[in-house]
Design an enzyme around this catalytic site. Structure first.
Site, PDB file in Angstrom:
ATOM      1  N   VAL A   1      -7.629   7.077  -2.661  1.00 31.05           N
ATOM      2  CA  VAL A   1      -7.054   8.296  -2.078  1.00 31.05           C
ATOM      3  C   VAL A   1      -5.604   8.050  -1.691  1.00 31.05           C
ATOM      4  O   VAL A   1      -5.278   7.008  -1.110  1.00 31.05           O
ATOM      5  CB  VAL A   1      -7.850   8.704  -0.805  1.00 31.05           C
ATOM      6  CG1 VAL A   1      -7.208   9.909  -0.126  1.00 31.05           C
ATOM      7  CG2 VAL A   1      -9.301   9.012  -1.144  1.00 31.05           C
ATOM      8  N   CYS A   2      -4.738   9.026  -2.007  1.00 28.06           N
ATOM      9  CA  CYS A   2      -3.359   8.991  -1.514  1.00 28.06           C
ATOM     10  C   CYS A   2      -2.985  10.404  -1.073  1.00 28.06           C
ATOM     11  O   CYS A   2      -3.856  11.248  -0.883  1.00 28.06           O
ATOM     12  CB  CYS A   2      -2.400   8.457  -2.587  1.00 28.06           C
ATOM     13  SG  CYS A   2      -2.263   9.541  -4.024  1.00 28.06           S
ATOM     14  N   ALA A   3      -1.702  10.688  -0.911  1.00 24.88           N
ATOM     15  CA  ALA A   3      -1.297  12.003  -0.407  1.00 24.88           C
ATOM     16  C   ALA A   3      -1.546  13.106  -1.433  1.00 24.88           C
ATOM     17  O   ALA A   3      -2.097  14.156  -1.115  1.00 24.88           O
ATOM     18  CB  ALA A   3       0.171  11.987   0.008  1.00 24.88           C
TER      19      ALA A   3
END
Length: 379
Positions: free
Chosen positions: A72-74
């Site tokens: 998960v990232c932005a």
């Protein structure tokens, strides 16, 4: 080989099924600490993306070989890169498509109560801890505290074969953009909110709740009684349905009370909250089910996946609600309220009052992050 991308809705469905998942969040530490994906079957680890740029083996001994890993990232780019690295090493890795931005817009719909004349759904915007409700009776529907993603409500109404006729906001929200005025425009339903919270004449049609204390819809007596419960905002109300369900807005939560400091008048509003808790709500029975507009902690979600609790249990467990002396209560609530405010809350309030309008992209950016509308006082 392209790595598998998991949509935010697929992640929600896996969580709903109780699947055990491992989240590898590759955002910066501060962003992760502030706001992350949480769930009762989720294990989560934060290793920032730039560490993988320096050393592709950085996570090898900290990740499970036997579990699905979701990176998960932005917005989904960095996490895809990391998922590809892990996939090449034999890990079962998938990237969350659209990252936290996509996750912030996912809703989970749960049936709270069903009987012949009444159906009540809780709609949980998981990433933000924002809760809205739909009440169905005889082909009509009321929506309470809707978010701005209108399809969630119109699709549920279509599924239930009902027409949305009433839309109610318990107060002018500070942490998310209300879907109320837009949903009213789209469906032709009446929109209700208190005049005092608007602080002026908005550019949208509304019916003042202070003049509409009893709202009826459906063939049966589905009575929505607007109880004025100021404290979080001066015009906050709760909706008492069939004398059994209290949609409490941001007045009472499963684990706390609404914070009274967002208008810069913490003490004054804390005194109003005291009167609400000990005068307005005093006569309500212990078995009334309280269904709030927010939750702040996973412990507030019960075994059925519902955020709600009997009023008697909340009275017993909530320290502030046992503090019957007014000065002590005011001190406790006003003092605790000086925690971090919801991000961008001034801009969001201005939008909800109709003083400002924004496009989809800016609306999404404004809403990124957790809600911070509660003051928690666990006993």
């Amino acid at each position: 080989m392209a790595v598998y991308n998991l949509s935010a809705e697929q992640l929600r469905d896996k969580m709903n099924k109780g699947e055990s998942l491992f989240i590898l969040d590759v955002r910066n530490e501060g962003d992760y600490e502030d706001w992350k994906i949480e769930g009762k079957t989720i294990e989560s680890l934060n290793i920032p993306y730039f560490e993988f740029l320096d050393d592709e083996d950085v996570a090898d001994d900290r990740l499970p070989k036997d579990k699905d890993i979701v990176t998960v990232c932005a917005k989904g780019g960095s996490s895809e890169y990391v998922a590809e690295i892990l996939d090449g090493k034999g890990f079962r890795a998938a990237s969350l498509d659209g990252g936290m931005k996509a996750w912030s817009q996912v809703y989970n719909t749960i049936l709270v109560h069903e009987e012949e004349q009444l159906k009540l759904y809780q709609i949980n915007r998981l990433a933000k801890g924002c809760l809205s409700y739909m009440i169905f009776s005889k082909g009509e529907a009321a929506v309470v505290d809707p978010g701005r993603h209108l399809d969630v409500y119109t699709e549920l109404a279509a599924r239930e074969g009902a027409k949305i006729t009433h839309i109610l906001d318990s107060h002018v929200h500070a942490d998310h953009i209300s879907g109320g005025p837009a949903l009213a425009k789209k469906t032709g339903a009446d929109y209700f909110v208190t005049t005092s919270d608007l602080q002026g004449t908005p550019p949208f049609a509304y019916k003042p709740l202070e003049e509409n204390k009893h709202i009826h819809f459906g063939d049966v007596e589905v009575e929505v009684l607007a109880l004025e419960t100021p404290g979080h905002t001066p015009g906050s109300v709760s909706f008492f349905i069939n004398k059994r369900f209290m949609l409490s807005g941001d007045t009472i939560f499963v684990g706390g009370l609404g914070r009274p400091d967002l208008g810069g008048k913490a003490r004054e509003w804390a005194e109003m909250l005291y009167d609400t808790v000990f005068n307005q709500l005093n006569d309500l029975a212990d078995d009334v089910l309280v269904l709030p507009a927010h939750f702040a902690d996973l412990s507030e979600i019960n075994e059925q996946g519902i955020v709600g609790e009997r009023l008697g249990t909340i009275r017993r467990n909530n320290k502030a609600m046992q503090t019957t002396e007014k000065a002590a209560f005011t001190e406790m609530v006003a003092g605790a309220a000086s925690t971090e405010t919801p991000p961008n809350y001034e801009a969001i309030i201005a939008i909800n009052r109709g003083e400002k309008s924004v496009g989809e992209e800016e609306a999404t950016e404004l809403e990124i992050g957790p809600n911070r509308c509660a003051v928690h006082h666990h006993g």
